[in-house]
Design an enzyme around this catalytic site. Sequence first.
Site, PDB file in Angstrom:
ATOM      1  N   SER A   1      11.423 -12.671  -4.155  1.00  0.00           N
ATOM      2  CA  SER A   1      12.740 -12.317  -4.690  1.00  0.00           C
ATOM      3  C   SER A   1      13.838 -12.828  -3.763  1.00  0.00           C
ATOM      4  CB  SER A   1      12.858 -10.797  -4.863  1.00  0.00           C
ATOM      5  OG  SER A   1      13.255 -10.191  -3.652  1.00  0.00           O
ATOM      6  N   GLY A   2      15.055 -12.827  -4.272  1.00  0.00           N
ATOM      7  CA  GLY A   2      16.207 -13.284  -3.491  1.00  0.00           C
ATOM      8  C   GLY A   2      16.969 -12.168  -2.819  1.00  0.00           C
TER       9      GLY A   2
ATOM     10  N   CYS B   1       0.821  -1.197   0.000  1.00  0.00           N
ATOM     11  CA  CYS B   1       0.000   0.000   0.000  1.00  0.00           C
ATOM     12  C   CYS B   1       0.863   1.257   0.000  1.00  0.00           C
ATOM     13  CB  CYS B   1      -0.901   0.016   1.240  1.00  0.00           C
ATOM     14  SG  CYS B   1      -1.860  -1.491   1.456  1.00  0.00           S
TER      15      CYS B   1
ATOM     16  N   ASP C   1      -4.290  -8.968   7.629  1.00  0.00           N
ATOM     17  CA  ASP C   1      -3.264  -8.772   8.653  1.00  0.00           C
ATOM     18  C   ASP C   1      -3.355  -7.381   9.273  1.00  0.00           C
ATOM     19  OD1 ASP C   1      -2.471  -7.581   6.292  1.00  0.00           O
ATOM     20  OD2 ASP C   1      -0.387  -8.237   6.396  1.00  0.00           O
TER      21      ASP C   1
END
Length: 654
Positions: free
Chosen positions: A382-383, A2, A105
């Site tokens: 992602s890494g 957001c 959440d």
Amino acid sequence: MCGIAGLICKDRQILALDEIGSKMNTSLLNRGPDDSGIWIDNDIGILLSHTRLSVNDLSKAGHQPMLSSSNRFVLTFNGEIYNHWDLRQELEITQGSQNWKSHSDTETLIQAIECWGVYKTLTKLIGMFAFGIFDRKENKFYLARDRFGEKPIYWGITGVGTRKVLIFGSDLKALKSYPEFNNTINRESMGLFINYNYVPDPHSIYENIWKLEAGKILEIDVTDDDYSKIYPMSWWQLEDTIKNVDGREIENESEAINLLKQELIKSVKSQSKADVKITSFLSGGIDSSLVSALLQETSNSQINTFTIGFENKRFDEATYARRISNYLGSNHSELIFTNEDALNIVPKINEYYSEPFADPAAIPTLLLCNAAKSQGYTVALSGDGADELFGGYNRYTMAPKIWKYFGIIPNFMKPMLINSVNKLSTQSIDLIGSILKIRQFRERLYKITDKISYSNSLEDLYYRLIREWSDVSSITEYKYNQPFTPISNERLNQSIHELKLDPVTFMMVIDCLSYLPGNNQVKLDRASMAVGLETRSPFLDKNVGELIWRLPINLKIKNNCGKYILKEILADYIPKKLFERPKAGFATPINEWIKGPLREWAEEMLNSNKVRDEGFLNPEITTKLLNEHIQGVKDNSKKLWSALIWESWIDKNI
């Protein structure tokens, strides 16, 4: 994911807070295209705004700003709390049955704060976040940021007289949407940018505007108009995590591999939960391959992987990703971009990065995120973070090696070394590089000789390796106090040096505190949020992060190669022949572009009259750098790129 923003004002009557909130939300629509909201208390003089990218609970029940069940707290929140279902269970045990209105959440977070308070709740959170929350009972406002700085938050003071406000937002665009934003460019921050290609936290490019550092919180009494009393406090510090390791080190290799593997599996599993289409970025390197392999391990169905490639085969790694995908059996998507596609992004970089940002890898990252979103993905794993945490950068092995052989050279002899290198023709240097089979040998040789000639210690050499200029005052029209470091000297001397770390671990800690949140997380967050894509980084999980510092350095770097332990875990899933190769990263041919297709743009941006009139950079130096580069005398692409990004940013912001 957001966009959040808001302000606290002294003048309760004059300001049209609803109009300002609307402007803030409009500026952040790319971060939250699915919904928006505003909450205002005109009596107190506080505004909270929010734009929403729906990822979990796509219904209106997740609307923000959100009020707690008792209406005491109002929350605007950006991020993901991965352990929020565990927190719900704990709340049920603590308070009894809850009348939950959603499975978002956000609701979990605000109810946790109502139960445990802000500070205790922060210690329980596993996730990435930046949030502002107003306690209507105590008239206290809190602004907090996650441990690794995955989610951004700016804050500061702007306006004049009684219309002066304390303002905050996910992006500088939100702060600048305030009608009376009047903050000038911070010359110290400009120097940091020219040196490092990004503006390190807590600085921003504007006076009296800061980034809230990772692991920090602001606590503000909204009834007190004296904003000078406000300063960030730490709710979490990396230094404390490292101190707590004492006596808990894991020396046994097989035990370390097993524990880390289990924590990574938990992290990937928790971060792969979403009510939208999810993929894993796959470059074919160690980090993304391991994330993808663990995602497939924890999934009951075929996973999605995504990569981009380039027509220019020198910079294309799509083949490696394809091989990994074939072995894992993932549903793989691949889009190939032309040189022209990448070049078209360059003039738009400053639209996506509202603060000057000159990491060339921003270009392929923007292409990657845009392509993933165009294929219908809303979340991507992602890494990111593995290089800083597991010793993946070349400087961790290169700096000690350089210092071992060149550090013993007396200072009076170092200028002779530079002169000897400078006398060599570029053809001779390239020939030596080809014989030694060292990629980019010329660039590395120039860089090493320049850095070593001014270094007095290994720590000093490290700082010089990560910055572009020995004296940044030579290119700017401003005199700076030297030396520049990417974090405050106060923090260096009061907490980091006290840890008495080995040199390589010291470098990794500084990178975790500066380069990771200030460069890499900015690069990924702005690129993904530009198109409404949420990216998640399993290596930056709280429990993974705590375990990492219990591992000895020889499990991270072995035989002059980083990420040893990750390679050992990955070998359980993929044959080593598919992923063992030199580190490449997101390479871009900036060197060639400035000489060729970007030459006209570069000459326009660095026109000496234009540069002189703007008064920030030295036109003689920028002209010299550009001429040397175009004529092939010297590869000045890195220094030129920061100057070019600066000048193009200035054009749009003054």
